[in-house]
Design a protein around this motif. Structure first.
Motif, PDB file in Angstrom:
ATOM      1  N   ALA A 153       0.967  -1.565  -0.214  1.00  0.00           N
ATOM      2  CA  ALA A 153       0.186   0.186  -0.369  1.00  0.00           C
ATOM      3  C   ALA A 153       0.969   1.207  -0.106  1.00  0.00           C
ATOM      4  O   ALA A 153       0.494   1.771  -0.625  1.00  0.00           O
ATOM      5  CB  ALA A 153      -0.646  -0.393   1.390  1.00  0.00           C
ATOM      6  N   LEU A 154       1.882   1.115   0.977  1.00  0.00           N
ATOM      7  CA  LEU A 154       3.359   1.980   0.684  1.00  0.00           C
ATOM      8  C   LEU A 154       3.571   2.680  -0.750  1.00  0.00           C
ATOM      9  O   LEU A 154       3.500   3.472  -1.116  1.00  0.00           O
ATOM     10  CB  LEU A 154       3.824   1.980   1.985  1.00  0.00           C
ATOM     11  N   GLU A 194       3.383   6.340  -2.972  1.00  0.00           N
ATOM     12  CA  GLU A 194       4.206   6.624  -3.249  1.00  0.00           C
ATOM     13  C   GLU A 194       4.494   6.586  -4.811  1.00  0.00           C
ATOM     14  O   GLU A 194       4.619   7.811  -5.326  1.00  0.00           O
ATOM     15  CB  GLU A 194       5.589   5.764  -2.788  1.00  0.00           C
ATOM     16  N   ARG A 195       4.105   6.011  -5.689  1.00  0.00           N
ATOM     17  CA  ARG A 195       3.556   5.293  -6.927  1.00  0.00           C
ATOM     18  C   ARG A 195       2.991   6.437  -7.528  1.00  0.00           C
ATOM     19  O   ARG A 195       3.120   7.475  -8.626  1.00  0.00           O
ATOM     20  CB  ARG A 195       3.176   4.370  -7.667  1.00  0.00           C
ATOM     21  N   ARG A 196       1.507   6.803  -6.661  1.00  0.00           N
ATOM     22  CA  ARG A 196       0.490   7.978  -6.925  1.00  0.00           C
ATOM     23  C   ARG A 196       0.970   8.954  -6.986  1.00  0.00           C
ATOM     24  O   ARG A 196       0.584   9.728  -8.013  1.00  0.00           O
ATOM     25  CB  ARG A 196      -1.233   7.295  -5.785  1.00  0.00           C
ATOM     26  N   GLN A 242       1.109  11.693 -10.164  1.00  0.00           N
ATOM     27  CA  GLN A 242       0.649  13.044 -10.092  1.00  0.00           C
ATOM     28  C   GLN A 242       0.904  14.216 -10.001  1.00  0.00           C
ATOM     29  O   GLN A 242       1.035  14.809 -10.422  1.00  0.00           O
ATOM     30  CB  GLN A 242      -0.524  13.578  -8.532  1.00  0.00           C
ATOM     31  N   THR A 243       2.232  14.189  -9.360  1.00  0.00           N
ATOM     32  CA  THR A 243       3.305  15.032  -9.343  1.00  0.00           C
ATOM     33  C   THR A 243       4.358  15.030 -10.721  1.00  0.00           C
ATOM     34  O   THR A 243       3.801  16.484 -11.502  1.00  0.00           O
ATOM     35  CB  THR A 243       4.478  14.623  -8.905  1.00  0.00           C
ATOM     36  N   ALA A 244       4.194  14.195 -11.401  1.00  0.00           N
ATOM     37  CA  ALA A 244       4.504  14.783 -13.102  1.00  0.00           C
ATOM     38  C   ALA A 244       3.233  15.096 -14.023  1.00  0.00           C
ATOM     39  O   ALA A 244       3.700  15.640 -14.354  1.00  0.00           O
ATOM     40  CB  ALA A 244       5.106  12.639 -13.104  1.00  0.00           C
ATOM     41  N   ALA A 287       8.402   6.635 -18.483  1.00  0.00           N
ATOM     42  CA  ALA A 287       9.531   5.548 -17.957  1.00  0.00           C
ATOM     43  C   ALA A 287       9.536   5.338 -15.665  1.00  0.00           C
ATOM     44  O   ALA A 287       9.939   4.256 -15.253  1.00  0.00           O
ATOM     45  CB  ALA A 287      10.667   5.923 -18.052  1.00  0.00           C
ATOM     46  N   ILE A 288       9.500   6.369 -15.281  1.00  0.00           N
ATOM     47  CA  ILE A 288       9.984   6.486 -14.092  1.00  0.00           C
ATOM     48  C   ILE A 288       9.023   6.320 -13.307  1.00  0.00           C
ATOM     49  O   ILE A 288       8.899   5.236 -11.825  1.00  0.00           O
ATOM     50  CB  ILE A 288      11.110   8.390 -13.364  1.00  0.00           C
ATOM     51  N   ALA A 289       7.434   6.930 -13.578  1.00  0.00           N
ATOM     52  CA  ALA A 289       6.558   6.873 -12.411  1.00  0.00           C
ATOM     53  C   ALA A 289       5.875   5.372 -12.868  1.00  0.00           C
ATOM     54  O   ALA A 289       5.112   5.255 -11.551  1.00  0.00           O
ATOM     55  CB  ALA A 289       5.389   7.747 -13.309  1.00  0.00           C
TER      56      ALA A 289
END
Length: 411
Positions: free
Chosen positions: A138-139, A143-145, A149-151, A177-179
Motif C-alpha cells: 500500500a505504501l 508513493e507511485r500515485r 500525480q506530481t509528474a 518511464a520513472i512513474a
C-alpha cells in the motif's frame, strides 16, 4: 502418601501448562524424532500431539527437515542456544501455503550433561508478515500515485507555457518511464503519408531509432489497434497476444507487457499513440491506466496548442498580405469611380456603395472563420444593394478565403 500426591499433581499441572501455552513447544532427539509436542505445535504441523511421538521431522513436516537438521547440528556442535530467528516453510496443516515462525532452540542434556536433543519454541508470524507485506505494498502504491500525480502537475504546467512540443514529448516519455517503472516508453506520431507512425520521442530504444523508426497502422499491429478501436489497450504477454501482432521494434527490444492509447489531435484526427513497455510480465492497475490517459491528454492539448499557434502565425501573415491587397483594391475602386464620374455627389455615392459591397464580402468570409466560403454567399452579400437588377444562376462553388477578394471586385 501426601508428598507423593503433591508431586503427581505438580507434574500434571506442568503438563497441562505445557499444552495450554499459545507458543508451539516440542522436544526433538538428535536424530530429529519428536519426543514431546504441545497442542499449539501440533496445530502448526497438522497432526495430533500423540501422532508426533517417535516420528521424525521428515515424516511430519518434510518441508522443514533441512532447516531442522542444520539447527540440530549447530546445537550439538556448540551447545549454545539459537534464536530468536525467522523460519519459513509449509506444513500439512495448510498444504501449499508458505508460513512463517519465530523460533528459539536450546540444547537438552541428560544427567551426565550430554546433549541428547533440542527444545524448540515457535510463535507463528504468518499473519503479521502478511499485514506487513500489505502495508508495504500500500505504501509503494501510494508513493507511485504521488509520483504520477506530481509528474502530471509538472508536465501540465510545462505544456501550458510557451514550450516547444518536442520538449514536452521528451519530458513525458521520461516521466512515464520513472512513474511506471518501465524501461521503454514512446510517442508515435503520424507521418505526412498518414500510413505510418514515426517514433518521435522515446526512452530505452536502441541508439538512432528515435526520430527515424516507423511502424505501420494496420489493425493487426499494436500501434494500429488502439487507433482503430479508440481504446486504451493492455498487453499482459505479447507472445500470447491474439488481437494483434507485435511489430519488430517491440520484439527486438524483448517487450513482454505494456499499455498503449491514442493521442487525439486537432480537427478530429488522431495525432498518434503513446505507449509504455516492460520486458517482464506486469500487472497495470487502474491508477496506471489513468496516468497514461492523463499523459495522452496533455500531449493532445500541447499538439492543439502548437497547431493553433501555427495557424495564428499564418493568419497574421495572411491578414497582413490581405491588408495590402485591400488598400490596392480601395485605391482601384476610387480611381475607377472618380475617373468616370461627372457629378461629385454621384461619384461619392457610388464610391460608398462599392466600399460597402467590399465590406460585406469581407464580413461573409470572416463569418466562415477565414476558411472556404460559398461563392453564392459572397456574391449575394456583396451585390445586395443591386440584387433587384441581378439574376444569379449556375452551380455554387467553394472559394478559398485567399481568392474571395480577388474574385469579388465591386464594379
Amino acid at each position: 502418601m501426601h508428598a507423593s500426591s503433591s508431586g503427581l499433581s505438580a507434574q500434571q499441572s506442568a503438563a497441562s501448562d505445557y499444552d495450554a501455552v499459545p507458543v508451539g513447544l516440542c522436544v526433538l532427539s538428535r536424530d530429529l524424532r519428536f519426543l514431546r509436542v504441545n497442542e499449539t505445535m501440533a496445530m502448526f504441523n497438522g497432526y495430533a500431539p500423540e501422532e508426533h511421538i517417535g516420528r521424525t521431522v521428515s515424516e511430519i513436516v518434510p518441508d522443514m527437515e533441512d532447516v531442522a537438521r542444520g539447527l540440530m547440528k549447530k546445537i550439538t556442535d556448540t551447545g549454545e542456544t539459537i534464536g530468536p530467528f525467522e523460519v519459513a516453510g509449509k506444513t500439512p496443516a495448510e498444504p501449499g501455503e508458505q508460513r512463517f515462525w519465530m523460533e528459539f532452540w536450546s540444547p537438552v542434556t541428560d544427567v551426565q550433561g550430554h546433549i541428547v536433543g533440542a527444545s524448540v519454541a515457535a510463535v507463528e508470524i504468518t499473519e503479521r508478515k502478511r499485514l506487513a507485506r500489505e502495508k508495504d505494498q500500500a505504501l509503494r502504491v501510494t508513493e507511485r500515485r504521488l509520483q504520477q500525480q506530481t509528474a502530471i502537475a509538472e508536465i501540465g504546467q510545462l505544456a501550458l507555457q510557451d514550450t516547444a512540443l518536442q520538449i514536452v514529448l521528451n519530458r513525458i516519455v521520461e516521466a512515464a518511464a520513472i512513474a511506471l517503472d518501465v524501461p521503454l516508453t514512446k510517442v508515435l506520431a503520424f507521418e505526412d503519408t498518414a500510413d505510418q507512425l514515426k517514433l518521435v520521442a522515446g526512452v530505452g530504444w536502441a541508439e538512432g531509432l528515435v526520430g527515424v523508426a516507423s511502424v505501420g497502422i494496420e489493425r493487426e499491429s499494436q500501434a494500429g489497434y488502439p487507433l482503430l478501436s479508440g481504446e486504451l489497450i493492455i498487453v499482459d504477454e505479447l507472445a500470447l497476444e491474439e488481437r494483434f501482432s507485435g511489430p519488430p521494434l517491440l520484439k527486438e527490444h524483448g517487450v513482454v507487457s505494456g499499455m498503449s492509447v491514442t493521442i487525439a489531435g486537432p480537427e478530429g484526427r488522431p495525432y498518434g499513440v503513446i505507449g509504455i513497455h516492460a520486458t517482464d510480465r506486469r500487472a497495470f492497475d487502474r491508477g496506471d491506466r489513468d496516468f497514461l490517459l492523463s499523459l495522452a491528454a496533455i500531449i493532445s492539448n500541447a499538439v492543439r496548442k502548437e497547431a493553433a499557434k501555427t495557424q495564428s502565425t499564418l493568419l497574421i501573415r495572411e491578414m497582413s498580405h490581405r491588408a495590402g491587397n485591400m488598400l490596392q483594391l480601395v485605391s482601384s475602386i476610387a480611381a475607377q469611380t472618380f475617373r468616370q464620374a461627372k457629378d461629385p455627389d454621384e461619384a461619392r455615392e457610388a464610391f460608398n456603395q462599392r466600399l460597402a459591397s467590399l465590406a460585406r464580402a469581407n464580413h461573409a468570409i470572416a463569418q466562415q472563420g477565414w476558411s472556404d466560403t460559398r461563392f453564392q454567399k459572397v456574391a449575394e452579400d456583396t451585390l445586395s444593394p443591386v440584387a433587384a437588377r441581378i439574376r444569379m444562376e449556375g452551380r455554387d462553388i467553394q472559394l478559398p478565403a485567399e481568392l474571395c477578394f480577388d474574385r469579388i471586385h465591386p464594379a
